[in-house]
Scaffold this active site. Structure first.
Site, PDB file in Angstrom:
ATOM      1  N   GLU A   1       1.117  -6.861   2.984  1.00 30.72           N
ATOM      2  CA  GLU A   1      -0.281  -6.801   3.431  1.00 30.72           C
ATOM      3  C   GLU A   1      -0.769  -8.229   3.615  1.00 30.72           C
ATOM      4  OE1 GLU A   1      -2.838  -4.098   1.132  1.00 30.72           O
ATOM      5  OE2 GLU A   1      -1.033  -3.332   0.177  1.00 30.72           O
TER       6      GLU A   1
ATOM      7  N   ASP B   1       0.335  -5.557   7.266  1.00 31.27           N
ATOM      8  CA  ASP B   1      -0.784  -4.615   7.272  1.00 31.27           C
ATOM      9  C   ASP B   1      -2.075  -5.423   7.127  1.00 31.27           C
ATOM     10  OD1 ASP B   1      -2.727  -2.709   6.805  1.00 31.27           O
ATOM     11  OD2 ASP B   1      -1.544  -1.558   5.380  1.00 31.27           O
TER      12      ASP B   1
ATOM     13  N   HIS C   1      -7.165  -5.109   5.383  1.00 29.63           N
ATOM     14  CA  HIS C   1      -8.241  -5.847   4.708  1.00 29.63           C
ATOM     15  C   HIS C   1      -8.403  -7.263   5.241  1.00 29.63           C
ATOM     16  CE1 HIS C   1      -8.691  -2.644   1.722  1.00 29.63           C
ATOM     17  NE2 HIS C   1      -7.375  -2.550   1.803  1.00 29.63           N
TER      18      HIS C   1
ATOM     19  N   LYS D   1     -12.457   0.149   8.137  1.00 31.65           N
ATOM     20  CA  LYS D   1     -13.046  -0.806   7.207  1.00 31.65           C
ATOM     21  C   LYS D   1     -14.031  -1.721   7.948  1.00 31.65           C
ATOM     22  CE  LYS D   1      -9.417  -0.313   3.803  1.00 31.65           C
ATOM     23  NZ  LYS D   1      -8.857   0.928   4.361  1.00 31.65           N
TER      24      LYS D   1
ATOM     25  N   HIS E   1       0.820  -1.208   0.000  1.00 30.44           N
ATOM     26  CA  HIS E   1       0.000   0.000   0.000  1.00 30.44           C
ATOM     27  C   HIS E   1       0.856   1.260   0.000  1.00 30.44           C
ATOM     28  CE1 HIS E   1      -2.834   3.031   1.682  1.00 30.44           C
ATOM     29  NE2 HIS E   1      -3.704   2.356   0.945  1.00 30.44           N
TER      30      HIS E   1
ATOM     31  N   SER F   1      -4.887  -4.865  -1.225  1.00 26.28           N
ATOM     32  CA  SER F   1      -6.036  -3.977  -1.399  1.00 26.28           C
ATOM     33  C   SER F   1      -6.510  -3.865  -2.837  1.00 26.28           C
ATOM     34  CB  SER F   1      -5.703  -2.581  -0.866  1.00 26.28           C
ATOM     35  OG  SER F   1      -4.569  -2.049  -1.535  1.00 26.28           O
TER      36      SER F   1
END
Length: 379
Positions: A167, A196, A199, A231, A125, A171
């Site tokens: 991640e 991360d 999501h 989110k 990201h 994303s």
């Protein structure tokens, strides 16, 4: 016209020619459109109880935190949220930030410096990319989800402290990182693995505890987790989760934490209430996967590891046209175009959401099936 005005005009003209000009489109508080573009995956941001918790907190604590966290900006709400986030994810401690972007900036810049090596997945990201640059560390970008490339990069670290950035669920493509393999490689080279979970939290694993927890890495000493509260929890803010020593270090060294006003009471309380509701309804993440799988099969694209469904389009202009056609039919979807996509492919970005009624979901699936079929071969 000044030189700057001319430069702005030329930049806009170039974006329009490439089909990547963006504009802000304010939305009303309520609308008939079925929203599959937003990130309120579990529908908790719109839950009356979550809204009430946020409103009550604003009335009790005020509209803002009033200062940075280290001055007077830490409230009892922050402490409760941090304690319950850590417990939920199986981590020892947590630290809450005003945004998920700040969480990533803080974690990377406080852990890496000019004497460090940062190994970053090519699809990381923007907040992780910016954090790596600001850290002043040497940066090596490795091919997406390539464990062998990570191993080779770490082998070249020498005596430098090394951090691997990834991640849990990416994303753009909605695919998953090979976390067990990455953690093993990091352990071999005494490197940190920063994951991360923007999501993944609320979507993946038992009750939505995230990918790190699902892979049995919650207590791994070399795994650091960052997350967003905007989110699955439907509020705003971010968090870093890890050991108590890590959180102590960030509290004292992370400039985006030290010099930023604390997360406002309303989203703090909203996220806390959403977390508690998720704990009481552990079946919610399953609805995301069922719906996402159904839609992926209808559209003929790979199933997502999370809530994000990625539908490639032939060009930026076709992607924008497909997005507009879906909206005209009552369904809002996202549209990713360069430079926001790591591989340069324009896409519709669709989020499977648990907070939409069955009839409206069926309508959305039918609309998107038609729109994608109509535009997939466009130019």
């Amino acid at each position: 016209m000044s030189g700057w005005d001319g430069w702005f005009a030329a930049q806009r003209s170039a974006r329009e020619h490439a089909g990547v000009q963006r504009v802000l489109r304010p939305r009303p508080a309520t609308e008939a459109v079925i929203d599959l573009a937003g990130n309120d995956y579990l529908g908790l941001g719109a839950h009356p109880g979550v809204r009430r918790a946020a409103a009550d907190a604003a009335l009790e604590w005020g509209a803002g935190a009033g200062a940075s966290r280290l001055v007077t900006g830490t409230t009892e709400l922050h402490a409760e949220l941090e304690r319950e986030l850590a417990e939920f994810t199986g981590r020892e401690a947590a630290l809450v930030f005003s945004t998920g972007y700040h969480a990533n900036l803080s974690a990377v810049t406080a852990l890496a410096d000019k004497h460090s090596l940062v190994v970053s997945d090519a699809h990381a990201h923007a907040s992780l990319i910016d954090a790596a640059r600001l850290s002043r560390a040497a940066i090596e970008v490795v091919p997406h989800n390539d464990v062998a490339a990570v191993r080779a990069a770490l082998a070249s670290a020498g005596d430098r402290r090394a951090i691997v950035l990834t991640e849990s669920i990416f994303s753009v493509l909605g695919d998953a990182a090979p976390l067990p393999e990455l953690a093993a490689v990091c352990a071999e080279h005494d490197a940190l693995l920063l994951v991360d979970e923007a999501h993944g939290l609320g979507v993946v694993g038992a009750g939505g505890r995230g990918s790190v927890h699902a892979h049995g890495l919650a207590r791994h000493p070399q795994v650091v987790v960052t997350a967003t509260l905007s989110k699955s929890f439907g509020a705003m803010g971010g968090a870093v989760l890890g050991s108590a020593a890590l959180i102590d270090h960030l509290t004292n060294r992370a400039r985006p934490f030290i010099f930023d006003t604390g997360l406002a009471p309303a989203p703090t309380a909203g996220a806390l209430d959403a977390l508690r509701r998720l704990r009481g309804r552990p079946e919610l993440p399953g609805a995301i996967h069922r719906r996402g799988g159904e839609l992926a099969d209808r559209l003929g694209v790979p199933r997502s590891a999370g809530a994000v469904l990625s539908v490639p389009m032939p060009s930026p202009r076709v992607a924008v046209a497909a997005q507009a056609a879906a909206l005209a039919a009552g369904v809002r979807v996202g549209c990713f175009r360069p430079p926001s996509v790591p591989d340069g492919v324009s896409r519709l970005r669709i989020t499977a959401r648990a907070g939409i009624g069955e009839d409206r979901w069926a309508t959305a699936v039918a609309v998107l099936s038609r729109v994608v079929d109509d535009h997939r071969e466009g130019s």
